[in-house]
Design a protein around this motif. Structure first.
Motif, mmCIF file in Angstrom:
data_model
loop_
_atom_site.group_PDB
_atom_site.id
_atom_site.type_symbol
_atom_site.label_atom_id
_atom_site.label_comp_id
_atom_site.label_asym_id
_atom_site.label_seq_id
_atom_site.Cartn_x
_atom_site.Cartn_y
_atom_site.Cartn_z
ATOM 1 N N ALA A 34 0.859 -1.190 0.000
ATOM 2 C CA ALA A 34 0.000 0.000 0.000
ATOM 3 C C ALA A 34 0.888 1.230 0.000
ATOM 4 O O ALA A 34 1.972 1.232 0.606
ATOM 5 C CB ALA A 34 -0.913 0.003 1.220
ATOM 6 N N GLU A 35 0.438 2.258 -0.678
ATOM 7 C CA GLU A 35 1.154 3.523 -0.627
ATOM 8 C C GLU A 35 0.970 4.118 0.766
ATOM 9 O O GLU A 35 -0.149 4.145 1.290
ATOM 10 C CB GLU A 35 0.622 4.501 -1.683
ATOM 11 C CG GLU A 35 0.943 4.091 -3.106
ATOM 12 C CD GLU A 35 2.439 4.039 -3.368
ATOM 13 O OE1 GLU A 35 3.156 4.892 -2.812
ATOM 14 O OE2 GLU A 35 2.869 3.148 -4.116
ATOM 15 N N PRO A 36 2.043 4.602 1.395
ATOM 16 C CA PRO A 36 1.898 5.179 2.738
ATOM 17 C C PRO A 36 1.025 6.419 2.706
ATOM 18 O O PRO A 36 1.044 7.183 1.735
ATOM 19 C CB PRO A 36 3.338 5.505 3.145
ATOM 20 C CG PRO A 36 4.087 5.602 1.863
ATOM 21 C CD PRO A 36 3.436 4.645 0.917
ATOM 22 N N GLU A 37 0.232 6.590 3.766
ATOM 23 C CA GLU A 37 -0.643 7.747 3.852
ATOM 24 C C GLU A 37 0.183 9.000 4.127
ATOM 25 O O GLU A 37 1.082 8.998 4.976
ATOM 26 C CB GLU A 37 -1.667 7.556 4.966
ATOM 27 C CG GLU A 37 -2.617 6.395 4.703
ATOM 28 C CD GLU A 37 -3.617 6.207 5.827
ATOM 29 O OE1 GLU A 37 -3.365 6.763 6.920
ATOM 30 O OE2 GLU A 37 -4.622 5.522 5.611
ATOM 31 N N THR A 38 -0.106 10.076 3.412
ATOM 32 C CA THR A 38 0.539 11.359 3.668
ATOM 33 C C THR A 38 -0.490 12.304 4.242
ATOM 34 O O THR A 38 -1.690 12.178 3.987
ATOM 35 C CB THR A 38 1.136 11.953 2.379
ATOM 36 O OG1 THR A 38 0.097 12.065 1.393
ATOM 37 C CG2 THR A 38 2.243 11.060 1.836
ATOM 38 N N HIS A 39 -0.017 13.262 5.012
ATOM 39 C CA HIS A 39 -0.911 14.183 5.709
ATOM 40 C C HIS A 39 -0.444 15.600 5.459
ATOM 41 O O HIS A 39 0.735 15.868 5.227
ATOM 42 C CB HIS A 39 -0.936 13.863 7.199
ATOM 43 C CG HIS A 39 -1.245 12.430 7.444
ATOM 44 N ND1 HIS A 39 -2.528 11.927 7.359
ATOM 45 C CD2 HIS A 39 -0.429 11.382 7.713
ATOM 46 C CE1 HIS A 39 -2.489 10.630 7.572
ATOM 47 N NE2 HIS A 39 -1.231 10.270 7.788
ATOM 48 N N SER A 65 6.047 8.385 14.172
ATOM 49 C CA SER A 65 6.211 7.652 15.422
ATOM 50 C C SER A 65 4.847 7.209 15.948
ATOM 51 O O SER A 65 3.798 7.708 15.534
ATOM 52 C CB SER A 65 6.909 8.514 16.469
ATOM 53 O OG SER A 65 6.029 9.540 16.924
ATOM 54 N N THR A 66 4.883 6.285 16.900
ATOM 55 C CA THR A 66 3.634 5.831 17.510
ATOM 56 C C THR A 66 2.919 6.986 18.193
ATOM 57 O O THR A 66 1.695 7.131 18.078
ATOM 58 C CB THR A 66 3.910 4.715 18.526
ATOM 59 O OG1 THR A 66 4.718 3.698 17.926
ATOM 60 C CG2 THR A 66 2.616 4.091 19.013
ATOM 61 N N GLU A 67 3.657 7.816 18.919
ATOM 62 C CA GLU A 67 3.039 8.949 19.610
ATOM 63 C C GLU A 67 2.401 9.923 18.630
ATOM 64 O O GLU A 67 1.317 10.455 18.892
ATOM 65 C CB GLU A 67 4.085 9.653 20.468
ATOM 66 C CG GLU A 67 4.478 8.870 21.706
ATOM 67 C CD GLU A 67 5.429 9.639 22.595
ATOM 68 O OE1 GLU A 67 4.963 10.224 23.581
ATOM 69 O OE2 GLU A 67 6.633 9.641 22.296
ATOM 70 N N GLN A 68 3.060 10.166 17.501
ATOM 71 C CA GLN A 68 2.479 11.056 16.499
ATOM 72 C C GLN A 68 1.196 10.468 15.926
ATOM 73 O O GLN A 68 0.221 11.180 15.686
ATOM 74 C CB GLN A 68 3.510 11.319 15.400
ATOM 75 C CG GLN A 68 4.669 12.198 15.868
ATOM 76 C CD GLN A 68 5.845 12.184 14.922
ATOM 77 O OE1 GLN A 68 6.044 11.229 14.184
ATOM 78 N NE2 GLN A 68 6.642 13.232 14.955
ATOM 79 N N PHE A 69 1.189 9.164 15.715
ATOM 80 C CA PHE A 69 -0.016 8.501 15.214
ATOM 81 C C PHE A 69 -1.148 8.606 16.234
ATOM 82 O O PHE A 69 -2.302 8.870 15.875
ATOM 83 C CB PHE A 69 0.297 7.031 14.919
ATOM 84 C CG PHE A 69 -0.892 6.229 14.477
ATOM 85 C CD1 PHE A 69 -1.418 6.371 13.204
ATOM 86 C CD2 PHE A 69 -1.483 5.309 15.342
ATOM 87 C CE1 PHE A 69 -2.517 5.618 12.794
ATOM 88 C CE2 PHE A 69 -2.579 4.563 14.946
ATOM 89 C CZ PHE A 69 -3.098 4.712 13.662
ATOM 90 N N LEU A 92 -6.491 10.592 17.552
ATOM 91 C CA LEU A 92 -7.422 11.045 18.587
ATOM 92 C C LEU A 92 -7.741 12.532 18.495
ATOM 93 O O LEU A 92 -8.855 12.947 18.795
ATOM 94 C CB LEU A 92 -6.855 10.718 19.971
ATOM 95 C CG LEU A 92 -6.765 9.230 20.306
ATOM 96 C CD1 LEU A 92 -6.193 9.033 21.696
ATOM 97 C CD2 LEU A 92 -8.138 8.565 20.215
ATOM 98 N N GLU A 93 -6.784 13.325 18.082
ATOM 99 C CA GLU A 93 -7.005 14.766 18.059
ATOM 100 C C GLU A 93 -7.321 15.280 16.665
ATOM 101 O O GLU A 93 -7.779 16.409 16.509
ATOM 102 C CB GLU A 93 -5.782 15.467 18.647
ATOM 103 C CG GLU A 93 -5.571 15.092 20.123
ATOM 104 C CD GLU A 93 -4.255 15.597 20.696
ATOM 105 O OE1 GLU A 93 -3.586 16.410 20.013
ATOM 106 O OE2 GLU A 93 -3.899 15.174 21.803
ATOM 107 N N GLY A 94 -7.094 14.429 15.665
ATOM 108 C CA GLY A 94 -7.394 14.827 14.303
ATOM 109 C C GLY A 94 -8.667 14.209 13.759
ATOM 110 O O GLY A 94 -8.956 14.314 12.576
ATOM 111 N N GLY A 95 -9.430 13.539 14.618
ATOM 112 C CA GLY A 95 -10.708 12.976 14.201
ATOM 113 C C GLY A 95 -10.612 11.657 13.470
ATOM 114 O O GLY A 95 -11.580 11.213 12.847
#
Length: 374
Positions: free
Chosen positions: A37-42, A128-132, A137-140
């Motif tokens: 899968a292509e990695p998700e970009t934000h 990172s896991t923390e960024q995810f 949780l905070e980005g909906g």
């Protein structure tokens, strides 16, 4: 009522994880396989595409290689458990809803729970896991999904220590990232998660700790302390997943059986007369297919797609433990991943071991040792 048990107590293995997927037996599900899968970009608020560490990315990373089975019922083709070549690991359990009329906590959301697992498996490898956790949780990222808990993290050895990087437990019962539990960061620990909110040991009580979690942790501890080699350990772990404390009457309906699921690690297929009839019809179709194609049951498992989508689940036939998975990760980053299918697509039972698929690979980046989480 699925269950996942994980431990860092084995001297040879940095992580041992085992899982039962409890589901309608006839729910179409692929066998485990490698897929890309292509990695998700934000995008940052200013519209600039950024890397997970906040720096501008010159180019997108290459496709992510993912090992998992996939749910073929919903269009998202999600999963309940998976791991990537780069060590992103995730496993999900549903949250048992007691109020089926609560719109804020739907039993079946507009988005697939399995998409929560693939969101981490498809994440930018630099995230990172923390960024995810913050992103979800905070980005909906968990909105519109039925209740769930997700164990996720990067499988990495912490620099200078005999520990791995901690794993997070995300739930859409969490209001913010500060409520997320972190596990597996210390040696000698055993954890269990089923279909209720995860609680640290200090928060548990006789009322909140499900019997299957209590017995599962005890049995897992015993298995990792007594097995002498890898195959004996794998066999012992499947025996843990086969622990059956369900009532002997398998003709009860789902509503009657749901409260009993928290007592048994393994759930034998059960259901009322209507579900039994549906199962028998599926088995008869399967016998015709096997006769015409001359295939054993283990080879009639779905591997492609299903033409008829049912967005709120495939709720026909009996309910019970459909798949079992054992994952071992040693201190060199070598993974042994074994999934056991117990039923074929038509509800025919597969003898133990005949539906097994095993994969072995080395985690890329394991030697790039992670720093301890602050």
């Amino acid at each position: 009522m699925c269950i996942v048990l994980v431990t860092t107590a084995h001297p040879k293995y940095a992580l041992v994880a085992i899982d039962n997927r409890d589901e309608y037996i006839l729910r179409p599900t692929s066998r485990p396989h490698w897929w890309t899968a292509e990695p998700e970009t934000h995008h940052a608020p200013n519209g600039v595409t950024n890397g997970a560490n906040g720096s501008t990315k010159a180019k997108s990373p290459g496709p992510v290689e993912i090992l998992s089975s996939r749910d073929l019922q919903r269009a998202e083709r999600g999963t309940w458990l998976g791991i990537t070549k780069g060590g992103n690991f995730a496993v999900l359990t549903n949250y048992r809803e007691t109020d089926t009329h609560n719109a804020a906590s739907p039993v079946c959301g507009t988005r697939s729970r399995g998409g929560m697992v693939t969101a981490w498996l498809r994440a930018d490898p630099a995230e990172s896991t923390e960024q995810f956790v913050h992103r979800m949780l905070e980005g909906g990222g968990v909105k519109g999904v039925g209740g769930f808990s997700l164990i996720c993290g990067k499988l990495r050895k912490v620099s200078g220590e005999q520990n791995i990087e901690p794993l997070a437990i995300i739930s859409n019962r969490c209001d913010h990232a500060g409520q997320v539990a972190w596990i597996c960061g210390q040696r000698g620990s055993v954890y269990g998660l089923s279909n209720a909110t995860y609680l640290d040991e200090g928060e548990e009580s006789e009322e909140t700790l499900w019997p299957k979690i209590r017995s599962g942790r005890e049995l897992l501890s015993r298995a990792v302390s007594t097995a002498s080699d890898e195959q004996e350990l794998i066999d012992s772990l499947f025996n843990v997943l086969d622990t059956d404390n369900f009532p002997s009457d398998h003709t009860i309906d789902l509503e009657e059986g749901i409260p009993l699921l928290k007592n048994s690690i393994f759930i034998p297929a059960f259901g009322d007369k209507e579900h039994q009839r549906e199962m028998c019809e599926a088995q008869q179709r399967g016998k015709v297919q096997q006769r015409d194609r001359n295939l054993p049951a283990a080879e009639t498992l779905t591997s492609v797609a299903r033409p008829d989508e049912q967005p709120c689940g495939f709720q026909t036939g009996l309910y019970g433990t459909q798949r079992q998975t054992v994952i071992l990760v040693d201190w060199e980053g070598n993974v042994t991943y074994t999934e056991r299918a117990l039923w074929d697509d038509n509800g025919n039972a597969i003898p133990r071991g005949q539906g097994d698929k095993t994969f072995k690979f080395k985690i890329e980046g394991w030697q790039q040792e992670a720093e301890p989480r602050e």
